[in-house]
Design an enzyme around this catalytic site. Structure first.
Site, PDB file in Angstrom:
ATOM      1  CB  ALA A 112    -118.508  30.415  -7.654  1.00 23.83           C
ATOM      2  CG  ASP A 113    -123.050  32.277 -10.116  1.00 22.69           C
ATOM      3  OD1 ASP A 113    -123.555  31.220  -9.732  1.00 22.69           O
ATOM      4  OD2 ASP A 113    -123.326  33.383  -9.611  1.00 22.69           O
ATOM      5  CG  LEU A 114    -118.981  34.139 -14.601  1.00 20.04           C
ATOM      6  CD1 LEU A 114    -117.957  35.270 -14.599  1.00 20.04           C
ATOM      7  CD2 LEU A 114    -119.950  34.295 -15.755  1.00 20.04           C
TER       8      LEU A 114
ATOM      9  CB  SER B 219    -120.630  26.241 -11.912  1.00 19.65           C
ATOM     10  OG  SER B 219    -121.425  27.400 -11.898  1.00 19.65           O
TER      11      SER B 219
END
Length: 391
Positions: free
Chosen positions: A175-177, A179
């Site tokens: 999810a971090d990557l 976004s």
């Protein structure tokens, strides 16, 4: 081979982000040649500087490998944004930057005195990328966004695991990557638009939006067909055979995506392509459990290497499951520039996962990919050079 400074050479990016989503976006822009100035909290710096083990380097100044993963091609300056001096320096940095990245909780930058309006008064051409956990507005805009929480909230964990009762997170903070990737993509579009309008704008995304944005066929399965997908392990929900199959002493992965490949696959491993339960992809999906048993029985007397050679010779897409040490030792990874060496001021030469983009001159075919990369910076390690540039 031609070496260039990258297609974003000449652009300056002010990176106020920490943890992973924003820093990953900033690293992508640095990989493309932008000058990325990372603003960190005095004393502690980016949160990821303390995320470990593993740590490497001297005991008196250990370096977290987590931090090293998302901060190459940047410079670091430590600023106390609650102080008058820190805010004054930030104003000058904003004035000289093309883009600003931030992933504070909604409202934090406003309270520090840097509203969107203020930032654009300082620099009307500034493009602002803002990343939050659940979005900048809506009923849950104020929630903190952490990767695994959002993987669950955005449905990804319900699709991942051995079965419906075994939800699993993806093995990297996806999810971090995602976004960060969506954010960098949006920022580039806004920079391109600025060439036409002369004005900067705000680009917003979130961990929630990024994960929903990659639901792909699972999303339309829900929204169009009205079927709620569930985790089902290592086999594709709509194509069969497509997944991981056990064999003698190991496993292989295969992808049989059309009827021509199915017939070729059957001829290669000794199956009947016209067996009634398996005659079409829809039937193979319907009878997947028995299909897996039949294929694994055919594979049971063959070790992985032998099977992969046979499948490759027949043109069947196949592969093995590699550990990361195998991945980074693989000559194909090396050939694509996916491992690079940088010179770190404390650690010396270290290998990092490399950027996933390559560039080529259309006329000559020569590669023009940026090859000169710098190590993730020490905290405040570039403050003197940055202040001299601002003077």
């Amino acid at each position: 081979m031609t070496t260039t400074t990258g297609p974003l050479s000449g652009y300056t990016v002010l990176d106020l982000t920490r943890a992973l989503a924003g820093p990953h976006a900033g690293m992508m822009l640095g990989d493309l040649g932008a000058r990325v100035i990372k603003v960190e909290t005095p004393g502690t710096g980016d949160d990821t500087r303390s995320w470990g083990p593993p740590f490497v380097g001297p005991e008196e100044d250990p370096q977290a490998t987590y931090y090293l993963s998302c901060n190459r091609n940047k410079e670091s300056i430590a600023l106390d944004l609650k102080s008058e001096e820190g805010r004054a320096t930030l104003v000058e940095l904003v004035r000289r930057s093309d883009a600003l990245l931030e992933n504070f909780r909604t409202g934090v930058l406003d309270r520090l005195g840097f509203t969107v309006e203020t930032l654009h008064e300082i620099n009307p051409r500034l493009v602002i990328l803002s990343i939050t956990g659940f979005g900048h507005d809506g009923p849950e805009a104020t929630r903190s966004g952490y990767d695994q929480i959002v993987q669950g909230e955005a449905g990804l964990m319900s699709l991942t695991g051995s079965g419906p009762d075994d939800p699993q997170r993806v093995g990297v903070p996806i999810a971090d990557l995602l976004s960060g990737m969506y954010g960098a993509y949006g920022l580039l579009a806004a920079l391109l638009d600025r060439e036409r309008t002369g004005k900067g704008q705000v680009v917003r995304t979130s961990l929630l939006a990024a994960v929903v944005g990659v639901h792909a066929f699972q999303g339309t399965r829900q929204t169009v067909a009205g079927q709620t997908p569930q985790a089902q392990g290592n086999h594709h929900p709509s194509i069969a055979p497509y997944g991981l199959f056990h064999c003698q002493g190991g496993s292989v992965q295969i992808s049989v995506g059309n009827e021509r490949l199915w017939r070729t696959f059957c001829a290669t491993v000794g199956l009947d392509p016209e067996e009634p339960d398996f005659a079409t992809n829809a039937l193979r999906v319907e009878h997947r459990d028995r299909l897996i048993q039949v294929i694994e029985q055919a594979f049971s007397t063959h070790p992985p290497a032998e099977l992969l050679d046979r499948l490759d010779a027949a043109g069947i897409p196949a592969g093995k499951v590699r550990s990361l040490d195998e991945v980074y030792a693989w000559d194909q990874v090396e050939s694509q520039g996916l491992r690079l060496t940088v010179d770190h001021p404390l650690l010396g030469g270290i290998d990092l996962p490399g950027p996933p983009l390559r560039f080529f001159d259309a006329a000559s075919g020569q590669e023009t990919t940026k090859r000169a990369h710098t190590a993730p910076p020490l905290l405040d390690g570039d403050a003197e050079a940055i202040r001299s540039w601002l003077a």
